[in-house]
Design a protein around this motif. Structure first.
Motif, mmCIF file in Angstrom:
data_model
loop_
_atom_site.group_PDB
_atom_site.id
_atom_site.type_symbol
_atom_site.label_atom_id
_atom_site.label_comp_id
_atom_site.label_asym_id
_atom_site.label_seq_id
_atom_site.Cartn_x
_atom_site.Cartn_y
_atom_site.Cartn_z
ATOM 1 N N PHE A 268 -8.448 -1.189 -9.484
ATOM 2 C CA PHE A 268 -7.029 -1.154 -9.125
ATOM 3 C C PHE A 268 -6.860 0.045 -8.216
ATOM 4 C CE2 PHE A 268 -2.721 0.655 -10.421
ATOM 5 C CZ PHE A 268 -1.987 -0.183 -9.596
ATOM 6 N N MET A 269 -6.304 -0.176 -7.046
ATOM 7 C CA MET A 269 -6.151 0.913 -6.082
ATOM 8 C C MET A 269 -4.733 0.947 -5.524
ATOM 9 S SD MET A 269 -9.841 0.675 -4.148
ATOM 10 C CE MET A 269 -9.970 -1.100 -4.049
ATOM 11 N N ILE A 270 -4.355 2.098 -5.010
ATOM 12 C CA ILE A 270 -3.075 2.223 -4.293
ATOM 13 C C ILE A 270 -3.353 2.993 -3.009
ATOM 14 C CG2 ILE A 270 -0.671 2.986 -4.370
ATOM 15 C CD1 ILE A 270 -0.856 3.169 -7.430
ATOM 16 N N ILE A 271 -2.941 2.418 -1.885
ATOM 17 C CA ILE A 271 -3.013 3.121 -0.610
ATOM 18 C C ILE A 271 -1.601 3.175 -0.022
ATOM 19 C CG2 ILE A 271 -5.447 2.601 -0.124
ATOM 20 C CD1 ILE A 271 -4.529 0.297 1.656
ATOM 21 N N MET A 272 -1.375 4.095 0.900
ATOM 22 C CA MET A 272 -0.021 4.291 1.430
ATOM 23 C C MET A 272 -0.063 4.500 2.942
ATOM 24 S SD MET A 272 1.714 6.634 -1.538
ATOM 25 C CE MET A 272 1.022 8.204 -0.991
ATOM 26 N N SER A 273 0.948 3.947 3.608
ATOM 27 C CA SER A 273 0.970 3.965 5.070
ATOM 28 C C SER A 273 2.376 4.304 5.586
ATOM 29 C CB SER A 273 0.558 2.573 5.561
ATOM 30 O OG SER A 273 0.788 2.433 6.937
ATOM 31 N N PRO A 274 2.491 5.344 6.411
ATOM 32 C CA PRO A 274 3.820 5.627 6.992
ATOM 33 C C PRO A 274 4.163 4.528 7.992
ATOM 34 C CG PRO A 274 2.152 7.051 7.982
ATOM 35 C CD PRO A 274 1.447 6.237 6.929
ATOM 36 N N VAL A 275 5.339 3.930 7.843
ATOM 37 C CA VAL A 275 5.690 2.804 8.715
ATOM 38 C C VAL A 275 6.975 3.087 9.480
ATOM 39 C CG1 VAL A 275 4.470 1.110 7.308
ATOM 40 C CG2 VAL A 275 6.900 1.513 6.877
ATOM 41 N N GLY A 276 7.026 2.519 10.670
ATOM 42 C CA GLY A 276 8.171 2.727 11.549
ATOM 43 C C GLY A 276 9.279 1.733 11.270
ATOM 44 N N ASN A 277 10.261 1.741 12.122
ATOM 45 C CA ASN A 277 11.371 0.825 11.995
ATOM 46 C C ASN A 277 10.886 -0.588 12.268
ATOM 47 O OD1 ASN A 277 13.890 -0.385 11.947
ATOM 48 N ND2 ASN A 277 14.850 1.422 12.842
ATOM 49 N N TYR A 278 11.178 -1.493 11.347
ATOM 50 C CA TYR A 278 10.744 -2.874 11.507
ATOM 51 C C TYR A 278 11.409 -3.496 12.737
ATOM 52 C CZ TYR A 278 8.575 -7.042 9.615
ATOM 53 O OH TYR A 278 7.755 -8.123 9.416
ATOM 54 N N TYR A 279 12.604 -2.999 13.051
ATOM 55 C CA TYR A 279 13.333 -3.502 14.227
ATOM 56 C C TYR A 279 13.648 -2.339 15.149
ATOM 57 C CZ TYR A 279 14.348 -7.312 10.999
ATOM 58 O OH TYR A 279 14.261 -8.332 10.108
ATOM 59 N N PRO A 280 12.702 -1.945 16.002
ATOM 60 C CA PRO A 280 12.967 -0.798 16.880
ATOM 61 C C PRO A 280 14.201 -1.023 17.749
ATOM 62 C CG PRO A 280 10.676 -1.547 17.078
ATOM 63 C CD PRO A 280 11.385 -2.541 16.224
#
Ligand SMILES: *Cc1c(COP(=O)(O)O)cnc(C)c1O
Length: 357
Positions: free
Chosen positions: A158-170
């Motif tokens: 079982f793992m957890i990774i994380m990603s900074p994400v931008g605006n889905y609708y720029p």
């Protein structure tokens, strides 16, 4: 079994992407969470470690029989520096329902939430502050036993990774064009459509590609038996407002039970609207779209929150919905839900959970 989570800090900090480079799921934070499972021993060795490749035996069951589950949620930073999660326990409950369906052993939900908190705490400087940006969190389970026999794996991670994400609708929330898929189906009742498992997404890629080639953003999935009833749009749940009433397909065993979906139903009812969870036939829906009775349509999910639908193509006939612009309810839902998530507006249902930093 001791459940204390060990923490190994990374000695090398990665360079973070600039706000306009974030995109979706392309950069990952400095750390990850891992926990192992072995039959007879249960889940063991929960740990936060530097983000790193993992080594798997080529015979690991996940590669052959697809025994894998994922979840998706987001962490948001508020103006006063707090970090909020949207209904995270719902994700861990759903993870266990998916686990159940795929023959994967349960994971203690409190431990999973504790792991999530520990990981976010270590990587808190990865949470974007810009409006519309967030830290996307991907918990997942894979079957790791090296064996080709077709039965449930005796070992998992079982793992957890994380990603900074931008605006889905720029460019702001704008309606997309949707192609009604008449041949391929995403999932069937009795199958694994209700589970967040890889096979459903692999099954969806081809239709998605064809729709893209025809100039459409996503497909509208119909049921696997009759190709008659509407199920989901892309990998989102779907809502329609017809003559003032909001309809969404009833959970029937082949539809993913979205947390955004259930939150939106609750919000709409709180606003005094009638929401009906029911079977929706494409024939009736398309007729409503052509007559103008279909006032608004939108998809819902963690990534986009609300994705308005401006046009439907069914059997090469087109119908424009709501003049092709974002409807009133769609817009209000987007502003309200993202406002609650960022701590900008009151949270009447107690959905937000503050991370202990
Ligand atoms: C994850 C997902 C959704 C949306 O679920 P949320 O909990 O709202 O993010 C809807 N449909 C499919 C197929 C999904 O995988």
């Amino acid at each position: 079994m001791g459940t204390s989570i060990s923490i190994e800090l990374s000695t090398h900090k990665k360079t973070k992407p600039l706000a306009n480079e974030r995109g979706f799921g392309t950069y990952f934070s400095d750390h990850m969470f891992i926990m192992d499972y072995a039959e007879g021993q249960g889940w063991y060795n929960p740990r936060v470690v530097p983000y790193q490749p993992i080594s798997l035996d080529p015979a690991a069951k996940v590669f052959h029989y697809g025994q894998t589950i994922f979840e998706g949620l987001k962490a948001y930073k508020t103006g006063d520096g707090r970090v909020l999660l949207f209904r995270p326990r719902k994700n861990m409950e759903r993870l266990n329902r998916s686990n159940d369906r795929l023959g994967v052993p349960h994971i203690d939900e409190d431990l999973a939430l504790e792991a999530l908190n520990a990981l976010i705490k270590v990587d808190q400087d990865w949470i974007p502050e810009e409006s519309g940006h967030s830290l996307y969190i991907r918990p997942y389970v894979i079957a790791t036993q090296p064996a080709l026999g077709v039965d449930a794996s005796a070992e998992y991670k079982f793992m957890i990774i994380m990603s900074p994400v931008g605006n889905y609708y720029p460019e702001g929330v704008n309606p997309v064009k949707i192609y009604v898929e008449n041949e391929y189906v995403r999932a069937v009742r009795g199958g694994v459509g209700e589970a967040k498992t890889a096979g459903n997404y692999a099954a969806s890629l081809k239709a998605q590609e064809i729709a893209k080639q025809k100039g459409y953003s996503q497909v509208l999935w119909l049921d696997g038996v009759h190709r008659k009833y509407v199920e989901e749009v892309g990998s989102m749940n779907v809502f329609f407002k017809i003559n003032g009433v909001v309809y969404t397909p009833a959970l029937n065993g082949s539809i993913l039970n979205g947390i955004t979906r259930s939150s939106i139903i609750q919000l709409l009812r709180d606003w005094g609207l009638t929401v009906e969870e029911t079977a929706i036939s494409i024939e009736e829906l398309f007729a409503a779209a052509q007559s103008g009775a279909l006032e608004e349509a939108f998809g819902t999910g963690t990534a986009a929150v609300i994705s308005p639908i401006g046009e439907l193509n069914w059997k090469d006939e087109k119908a424009v919905i709501g003049g092709g612009v974002t409807g009133e309810i769609s817009g209000k839902l987007y502003v309200t839900l993202t406002g609650i998530q960022r701590g900008l507006v009151p949270d009447p249902f107690g959905w937000m959970v503050e991370v202990e930093l």
